[in-house]
Write a protein that holds these residues in place. Structure first.
Motif, PDB file in Angstrom:
ATOM      1  N   LYS A 221     -50.859  23.080   6.877  1.00 48.49           N
ATOM      2  CA  LYS A 221     -49.751  24.022   6.071  1.00 48.49           C
ATOM      3  C   LYS A 221     -48.331  24.221   6.591  1.00 48.49           C
ATOM      4  O   LYS A 221     -48.921  24.155   7.752  1.00 48.49           O
ATOM      5  CB  LYS A 221     -49.965  25.753   5.112  1.00 48.49           C
ATOM      6  CG  LYS A 221     -49.123  26.795   4.554  1.00 48.49           C
ATOM      7  CD  LYS A 221     -49.674  27.604   4.363  1.00 48.49           C
ATOM      8  CE  LYS A 221     -48.648  28.935   3.763  1.00 48.49           C
ATOM      9  NZ  LYS A 221     -47.654  29.147   2.889  1.00 48.49           N
ATOM     10  N   GLY A 222     -48.002  23.853   5.601  1.00 53.56           N
ATOM     11  CA  GLY A 222     -46.196  23.703   6.611  1.00 53.56           C
ATOM     12  C   GLY A 222     -45.108  22.801   6.840  1.00 53.56           C
ATOM     13  O   GLY A 222     -44.430  22.138   8.068  1.00 53.56           O
ATOM     14  N   LYS A 244     -43.231  23.475  -3.968  1.00 54.41           N
ATOM     15  CA  LYS A 244     -43.557  24.452  -4.876  1.00 54.41           C
ATOM     16  C   LYS A 244     -44.506  25.936  -4.316  1.00 54.41           C
ATOM     17  O   LYS A 244     -44.320  26.988  -3.827  1.00 54.41           O
ATOM     18  CB  LYS A 244     -43.051  24.497  -5.616  1.00 54.41           C
ATOM     19  CG  LYS A 244     -42.202  24.073  -5.946  1.00 54.41           C
ATOM     20  CD  LYS A 244     -42.576  23.306  -8.052  1.00 54.41           C
ATOM     21  CE  LYS A 244     -42.322  24.813  -8.672  1.00 54.41           C
ATOM     22  NZ  LYS A 244     -42.592  24.286 -10.810  1.00 54.41           N
ATOM     23  N   ARG A 246     -45.143  25.841  -1.301  1.00 51.84           N
ATOM     24  CA  ARG A 246     -45.688  26.331   0.551  1.00 51.84           C
ATOM     25  C   ARG A 246     -45.903  25.930   1.366  1.00 51.84           C
ATOM     26  O   ARG A 246     -46.731  25.784   2.348  1.00 51.84           O
ATOM     27  CB  ARG A 246     -45.258  27.775   0.599  1.00 51.84           C
ATOM     28  CG  ARG A 246     -44.660  28.412  -0.378  1.00 51.84           C
ATOM     29  CD  ARG A 246     -42.989  28.299  -0.512  1.00 51.84           C
ATOM     30  NE  ARG A 246     -41.918  29.376  -0.792  1.00 51.84           N
ATOM     31  CZ  ARG A 246     -41.912  29.471  -2.109  1.00 51.84           C
ATOM     32  NH1 ARG A 246     -42.130  28.859  -3.261  1.00 51.84           N
ATOM     33  NH2 ARG A 246     -41.489  30.628  -2.326  1.00 51.84           N
ATOM     34  N   GLY A 249     -44.070  21.968   4.364  1.00 58.79           N
ATOM     35  CA  GLY A 249     -42.855  23.424   4.817  1.00 58.79           C
ATOM     36  C   GLY A 249     -41.794  22.724   4.758  1.00 58.79           C
ATOM     37  O   GLY A 249     -40.749  23.155   4.526  1.00 58.79           O
ATOM     38  N   ASN A 285     -35.123  22.831   1.516  1.00 57.18           N
ATOM     39  CA  ASN A 285     -36.232  22.027   2.804  1.00 57.18           C
ATOM     40  C   ASN A 285     -36.501  20.632   2.404  1.00 57.18           C
ATOM     41  O   ASN A 285     -37.564  20.237   2.665  1.00 57.18           O
ATOM     42  CB  ASN A 285     -37.296  23.092   2.951  1.00 57.18           C
ATOM     43  CG  ASN A 285     -38.039  23.431   1.438  1.00 57.18           C
ATOM     44  OD1 ASN A 285     -37.365  22.597   0.176  1.00 57.18           O
ATOM     45  ND2 ASN A 285     -39.383  23.827   1.622  1.00 57.18           N
TER      46      ASN A 285
END
Ligand code: NAI
Length: 344
Positions: A221-222, A244, A246, A249, A285
């Protein structure tokens, strides 16, 4: 010798004009891209010189063959826009395998640093005398794991740069290199362990959409995704979904799947028809640059010199050129065929 030069930009000309000084070569610079609609411009020329978004498909190849054009000289490394196998026994194809891996690797790091430290946002804020730091928290690259897919010339330079930042460099390549400083993993392991993933492999049938929903699901994640290779490596809809949700990242993209009729042109003042690209650009981002990673003075000079050397070598050396592509396997670097004679 007469060269028809397609998709000319102002920055292309000086290097090429210098490279043909003292040679019996003339270049006609066309702004048009080579495709089925423009191929007739090549009639009467010996060589067509093309870039990343010119299209050399079966129809174009047949026309070039009919016009007696002998050589397609790519002034770039990637050749996914040429149907190489269809060229066999019709027209020869040469490319520029390396002109500045530093240019592309340094741009990849530029995208990563910009995204991580929000330099693109800070630039706009301070222009407005807004010195607030809210929302700008990044992370140290030092100690993070970067996963590099494709450890050829560019991937290796990018690995060196990342090691300079104190990062752990893991990699995946179908042909791993010995003593390269990389810790080679399976693709799944790379997805699971990397804080940053940077793509440096070519676009082939095998690699098309390698970054899809399934691959993204395996990532941390990220994760920050960097693509300076070819747009088609990423399934853009899956990328947007990943952003979208998340899961991703940030993403730094120098290439885009559907860039063909958009990149290298000025559409400011127009309504952008491509909703997917517009969506990508609207995301805070994501940074999109318009296929500019190669664009350094050193790279332009090397591109021009190697392209002209390829052409001279082909015509003066009985058709032998070390940078000719192989029509059987459609590649050069790992071609099993003998490279000291003509492919056909
Ligand atoms: P290279 O040929 O030196 O390296 C490519 C590497 O990818 C090789 O090590 C090869 O074994 C590996 N590879 C091939 N198939 C693979 C697969 N299925 N999975 C994993 N690895 C695989 O090429 P170089 O010079 O490093 O360029 C890499 C790519 O960068 C080019 O294919 C081109 O698309 C892109 N490029 C982008 C530029 C830009 O301006 N954005 C400029 C120049 C290149």
């Amino acid at each position: 010798m007469k060269i028809a030069f397609f998709d000319t930009k102002p920055y292309d000309k000086p290097g090429f004009e210098k490279s043909i000084e003292n040679n019996d070569i003339t270049i006609k610079f066309f702004e048009a891209k080579l495709c089925e609609d423009t191929v007739q411009l090549a009639e009467g020329y010996d060589v067509v010189c093309i870039f990343v978004n010119d299209i050399v498909n079966k129809e174009v190849i047949d026309k070039l063959y009919e016009y007696g054009v002998k050589l397609v000289a790519l002034r770039c490394a990637g050749y996914n826009n040429v149907d190489v196998k269809k060229c066999y026994k019709k027209i020869h194809v040469v490319h520029v395998p390396a002109y500045s891996p530093y240019a592309v690797a340094e741009h990849s790091m530029g995208l990563l640093l910009t995204l991580n430290r929000r330099i693109h946002k800070a630039y706009i804020r301070t222009k407005d005398f807004n010195f607030s730091l809210n929302g700008f928290t990044g992370f140290d690259l030092h100690g993070k794991t970067v996963g590099i897919i494709g450890t050829g010339k560019i991937g290796c330079v990018f690995g060196d740069i990342c090691r300079g930042f104190g990062m752990r460099t893991v990699a995946y390549d179908s042909f791993p290199k010995e003593n390269s400083g990389f810790e080679y993993l399976t693709l799944d392991e790379l997805y699971e362990q990397s804080d940053i993933i940077s793509l440096h492999c070519p676009l082939t049938a095998e690699t098309k959409h390698m970054i899809d929903e399934k691959a993204i699901a395996k990532m941390k994640k990220g994760v920050v995704l960097i693509n300076t290779s070819r747009g088609g490596l990423i399934d853009t809809e899956s990328l947007i979904k990943g952003i979208k949700e998340r899961k991703i990242g940030a993403a730094g993209l120098d290439v885009y799947e559907e860039e063909g009729n958009i990149f290298f042109n000025d559409f400011s003042g127009h309504i952008m028809d491509d909703d997917t690209l517009a969506r990508l650009i609207s995301m805070p981002n994501i940074i999109v640059t318009g296929h500019q990673a190669f664009l350094t003075q050193e790279a332009l000079n090397n591109i021009a010199q190697t392209t002209i050397d390829n052409i001279i070598s082909f015509f003066s050396n009985d058709g032998v050129c070390e940078n000719e592509l192989c029509y059987h396997c459609g590649q050069v670097s790992h071609c099993q065929h003998i490279r000291d004679k003509k492919c056909f």
